[in-house]
Design a protein around this motif. Structure first.
Motif, short mmCIF file in Angstrom:
data_model
loop_
_atom_site.label_atom_id
_atom_site.label_comp_id
_atom_site.label_asym_id
_atom_site.label_seq_id
_atom_site.Cartn_x
_atom_site.Cartn_y
_atom_site.Cartn_z
N TRP A 179 0.87 -1.18 0.00
CA TRP A 179 0.00 0.00 0.00
C TRP A 179 0.90 1.23 0.00
O TRP A 179 1.87 1.28 0.75
CB TRP A 179 -0.87 0.04 1.27
CG TRP A 179 -1.95 -0.98 1.35
CD1 TRP A 179 -1.83 -2.27 1.72
CD2 TRP A 179 -3.35 -0.76 1.10
NE1 TRP A 179 -3.06 -2.89 1.71
CE2 TRP A 179 -4.00 -1.98 1.34
CE3 TRP A 179 -4.10 0.34 0.69
CZ2 TRP A 179 -5.39 -2.13 1.19
CZ3 TRP A 179 -5.47 0.20 0.54
CH2 TRP A 179 -6.11 -1.03 0.78
N TRP A 206 1.26 -5.02 -9.59
CA TRP A 206 -0.05 -5.12 -10.25
C TRP A 206 -1.09 -4.42 -9.38
O TRP A 206 -1.38 -4.89 -8.27
CB TRP A 206 -0.42 -6.58 -10.44
CG TRP A 206 -1.58 -6.80 -11.37
CD1 TRP A 206 -2.81 -7.31 -11.04
CD2 TRP A 206 -1.61 -6.58 -12.78
NE1 TRP A 206 -3.60 -7.38 -12.16
CE2 TRP A 206 -2.89 -6.94 -13.24
CE3 TRP A 206 -0.69 -6.09 -13.71
CZ2 TRP A 206 -3.27 -6.84 -14.58
CZ3 TRP A 206 -1.07 -5.98 -15.04
CH2 TRP A 206 -2.34 -6.36 -15.47
N ILE A 207 -1.61 -3.31 -9.87
CA ILE A 207 -2.55 -2.54 -9.05
C ILE A 207 -3.84 -3.31 -8.87
O ILE A 207 -4.42 -3.84 -9.83
CB ILE A 207 -2.82 -1.17 -9.68
CG1 ILE A 207 -1.51 -0.36 -9.75
CG2 ILE A 207 -3.86 -0.40 -8.88
CD1 ILE A 207 -1.68 1.04 -10.32
N LEU A 208 -4.29 -3.40 -7.63
CA LEU A 208 -5.52 -4.13 -7.31
C LEU A 208 -6.69 -3.16 -7.14
O LEU A 208 -7.81 -3.44 -7.59
CB LEU A 208 -5.31 -4.95 -6.04
CG LEU A 208 -4.17 -5.97 -6.15
CD1 LEU A 208 -3.76 -6.50 -4.79
CD2 LEU A 208 -4.55 -7.10 -7.08
N ASN A 209 -6.46 -2.07 -6.47
CA ASN A 209 -7.45 -1.01 -6.33
C ASN A 209 -6.71 0.29 -6.05
O ASN A 209 -5.61 0.27 -5.50
CB ASN A 209 -8.38 -1.21 -5.11
CG ASN A 209 -9.54 -2.16 -5.34
OD1 ASN A 209 -9.57 -3.24 -4.76
ND2 ASN A 209 -10.48 -1.76 -6.16
N ASP A 210 -7.31 1.41 -6.40
CA ASP A 210 -6.93 2.63 -5.72
C ASP A 210 -8.05 2.93 -4.74
O ASP A 210 -9.23 2.73 -5.04
CB ASP A 210 -6.67 3.80 -6.68
CG ASP A 210 -7.86 4.15 -7.54
OD1 ASP A 210 -8.72 3.28 -7.75
OD2 ASP A 210 -7.93 5.30 -7.99
N VAL A 211 -7.68 3.31 -3.55
CA VAL A 211 -8.64 3.53 -2.48
C VAL A 211 -8.57 4.99 -2.05
O VAL A 211 -7.47 5.52 -1.83
CB VAL A 211 -8.35 2.61 -1.28
CG1 VAL A 211 -9.24 2.96 -0.09
CG2 VAL A 211 -8.55 1.15 -1.67
N ILE A 257 -2.83 3.44 -3.06
CA ILE A 257 -2.77 2.42 -4.09
C ILE A 257 -2.44 1.10 -3.43
O ILE A 257 -1.51 1.01 -2.62
CB ILE A 257 -1.70 2.76 -5.15
CG1 ILE A 257 -2.00 4.11 -5.79
CG2 ILE A 257 -1.65 1.67 -6.22
CD1 ILE A 257 -0.92 4.58 -6.74
N TRP A 258 -3.24 0.09 -3.75
CA TRP A 258 -3.02 -1.27 -3.24
C TRP A 258 -2.59 -2.12 -4.43
O TRP A 258 -3.33 -2.18 -5.43
CB TRP A 258 -4.31 -1.79 -2.61
CG TRP A 258 -4.28 -3.19 -2.13
CD1 TRP A 258 -3.30 -3.83 -1.44
CD2 TRP A 258 -5.35 -4.15 -2.27
NE1 TRP A 258 -3.68 -5.12 -1.16
CE2 TRP A 258 -4.93 -5.34 -1.64
CE3 TRP A 258 -6.60 -4.12 -2.86
CZ2 TRP A 258 -5.72 -6.48 -1.60
CZ3 TRP A 258 -7.41 -5.24 -2.82
CH2 TRP A 258 -6.97 -6.42 -2.19
N GLU A 313 1.68 -9.56 -11.12
CA GLU A 313 0.34 -9.88 -11.61
C GLU A 313 -0.13 -11.22 -11.09
O GLU A 313 -1.33 -11.46 -10.96
CB GLU A 313 0.36 -9.88 -13.15
CG GLU A 313 -1.00 -10.03 -13.78
CD GLU A 313 -0.96 -9.90 -15.30
OE1 GLU A 313 0.09 -9.51 -15.83
OE2 GLU A 313 -1.99 -10.20 -15.93
N TYR A 333 -2.66 -12.47 -3.52
CA TYR A 333 -2.69 -11.52 -2.42
C TYR A 333 -3.75 -11.89 -1.38
O TYR A 333 -4.70 -12.60 -1.67
CB TYR A 333 -2.95 -10.12 -2.97
CG TYR A 333 -4.20 -10.04 -3.81
CD1 TYR A 333 -5.43 -9.74 -3.24
CD2 TYR A 333 -4.17 -10.28 -5.18
CE1 TYR A 333 -6.58 -9.68 -3.98
CE2 TYR A 333 -5.31 -10.23 -5.94
CZ TYR A 333 -6.52 -9.93 -5.34
OH TYR A 333 -7.67 -9.90 -6.09
N PHE A 361 -6.87 -11.05 0.89
CA PHE A 361 -8.00 -10.12 0.92
C PHE A 361 -9.09 -10.75 1.78
O PHE A 361 -9.72 -11.72 1.38
CB PHE A 361 -8.52 -9.85 -0.49
CG PHE A 361 -9.63 -8.83 -0.54
CD1 PHE A 361 -9.41 -7.53 -0.11
CD2 PHE A 361 -10.88 -9.18 -1.00
CE1 PHE A 361 -10.43 -6.59 -0.15
CE2 PHE A 361 -11.91 -8.23 -1.05
CZ PHE A 361 -11.69 -6.94 -0.62
#
Lengths: 353, 353
Positions: A84, A105-110, A134-135, A140, A144, A146
């Motif tokens: 993060w 590898w971007i998973l989400n922007d929060v 950025i998480w 890729e 991860y 979650f």
DNA sequence: AATCCAGCTGAATCCATGA
DNA sequence: GTCATGGATTCAGCTGGAT
């Protein structure tokens, strides 16, 4: 482990063993590029972030710094690790591009939506009411962590969104120095780290914070039963953080248990129900539409024009790409139709005891 | 002017005179990089954005495309011009870094928080509930337009923040093709453009959209009395946009006059009704005695001899010290007079969820 | 004439495991 | 590496037809 290391974060990270960290939380300098002083309408002066550690000569210099610490961070992460990074519009776009370029590898922007941001005193722009996190996975392919169900529970039963409303860090939570001034200009709220760590790490995981500051990451990690490693080059911040974390108590083991999804439960082959005599070969199962399939001795089903697993036959009957046979099929028990998933639960509870 | 130009946006922009545009709104391809298909838990298939125009071979190819259209855009802007770019985590970090590298000066990043985003169906990430817009001046020295008081009026008298809650574009606003399918996969809501244009442009300004699509920017620009230039290379989108914009009527001149001075804080965000299209600028509201007032673009009213908030105008007409405008005013819906408070309740129920 | 309910859909980088 | 298979997973809002 569970210590604050002294020094430049890149050098210190490179001295640690590779692939040894589960999660990194990084709050790097924002490169604010502030010009003059800012005053409120009542003429009081805003205490700005003008520390030496936030000064860079150019975007290029900031980019080099970013690439270097990200490379060191990536080396430290386990293959299934994640990172993060938090920032504002001054730096987050450069950080995000560097993350992608480095193979993260971007998973989400929060978005951290601040419930009580500082207003825009000049009335020249929008109130800067959020920061961006950025998480990203190490690569890729990273598997991860979650904790979907835990986050959903935190959000009153609705899946957690990418925008989080949390107050900024003030009041008693805001650490003060000996003179009563704020000990660090950009201390993050513990609520933010709580959600990050509950959502993307497990108890016992190793969490690294290369820009430790006054140690919010370490404090929350300790509460939540994670191991932490902090890196901080400013002695004054280390001192405050040490004292802070020493006073933190880990939550009870029970409190650390979070809701888990069905995915985490052991797999039970449908054939076991037949083997154990819970269902007998030849017995009829019923679809929601009343269609019938018969159980075979090997744990497959046979319908009127199709045979296969409980999932395959269900998917065929529905014309669907897939189907969860456990919740799809029912059998007759004392004249009532009961989902076969009830039988799976019996086996699972036996396994647990 | 007020036309949709056919062709590649970079070539077309380079054919236009430099320093001729006040504001650019750009919704470029996001470079989504989707892999397989995605199904909802009920097995229905998600209609993904898999159009050819969103395909790039690599980050490097996307970066080159971004740098090229940004350079063309920067040439077109007047010295005090500004640009908005919208994107998601797939592309916005690269766009933001390219903006900074090109010499644009970021003024804010603004988060569009969707009140009704698509969920994360597999429970593997956070609901992707927002998109990011970057607002930047042509250069650090640009004297950009920012209608502070108008935005404050739109936001119940509190200064506008960098996070905006708006629903996605669906229902009747969503344009359909001849077959009844969506005419464009990523049509933006008019409420979003309303806030952008009211906040950062003035009537008569030239607004350019180099990725015009089905023309939300042009439609809202026309309503608000701005001049627009659209560029779109897909004939099907141009056709839909032409028809759409031809049906748009410009709001009354007086509705476009926005507040220029401070006024009493309204107790409720009447402006949101306008922004969301529940009430249109120029639309008539009726008092219990049949008097008429017109809605203006910034959420204020104008009567025969008075203007101000819904409360102020109501109080004036009644000769009373105060008045609750929400219950005082009605509007016509299907021929019947309905209190505007009904619309506030709609918004509140959305916000509560 | 209201109300209700079933059905549909939205810029999405959306699985894990064992053979 | 590939491939087959088990089986887990959704929120808000609109529409159109039924009650």
């Amino acid at each position: 482990m569970n210590a604050i290391l002294d020094g430049d974060c890149i050098k210190v990270m490179n001295s640690l063993p590779e692939a040894s960290v589960d999660l990194i939380f990084a709050d790097p300098p924002y490169n604010l590029q502030l010009k003059g002083e800012l005053h409120r309408p009542d003429n009081s002066r805003v205490d700005a972030v003008d520390d030496a550690w936030d000064q860079f000569s150019s975007f290029a210099a900031y980019d080099k710094f970013t690439r270097d610490w990200l490379a060191a961070a990536q080396r430290l992460l386990k293959p299934n690790g994640a990172i993060w990074v938090i920032g504002s519009y001054h730096n987050i776009f450069r950080v995000g591009a560097a993350l992608q370029d480095a193979g993260f590898w971007i998973l989400n922007d929060v978005v951290w939506r601040k419930s009580n941001p500082m207003p825009n005193f000049r009335g020249k722009r929008f109130t800067n009411a959020h920061e961006t996190m950025i998480w990203a996975g190490k690569s890729e392919d990273s598997k991860y962590t979650f904790n979907y169900e835990a986050l959903k529970a935190l959000n009153e039963g609705i899946q957690m969104r990418s925008d989080w409303v949390l107050p900024i860090c003030n009041g008693h939570e805001r650490l003060k120095d000996d003179k009563g001034d704020k000990a660090h200009p950009t201390q993050k709220p513990e609520g933010l780290l709580h959600r990050v760590l509950v959502g993307s790490s497990n108890p016992g995981d190793v969490v690294l914070d290369p820009f430790f500051g006054t140690g919010t990451t370490g404090a929350v990690a300790k509460m939540l039963g994670r191991e932490f490693i902090g890196i901080e080059r400013e002695a004054a911040y280390r001192k405050v953080a040490e004292k802070r974390i020493s006073k933190v108590r880990k939550f009870d083991r029970e409190a650390l248990q979070v809701s888990t999804s069905k995915r985490a439960e052991p797999r039970v082959p449908f054939g076991q129900l037949v083997e154990r005599g819970m269902l007998r070969p030849g017995e009829e199962l019923y679809s929601p539409r009343g269609q019938i399939a018969k159980v075979r001795a090997d744990g497959t089903l046979i319908g009127t024009d199709v045979k296969g697993s409980i999932h395959q036959v269900g998917a065929h009957l529905e014309g669907a790409p897939s189907c969860n046979g456990w919740t799809y099929w029912t059998f007759k028990q004392d004249g009532k139709k009961v989902p076969i998933d009830v039988l799976r639960q019996q086996i699972r509870s036996e396994m647990a005891s």
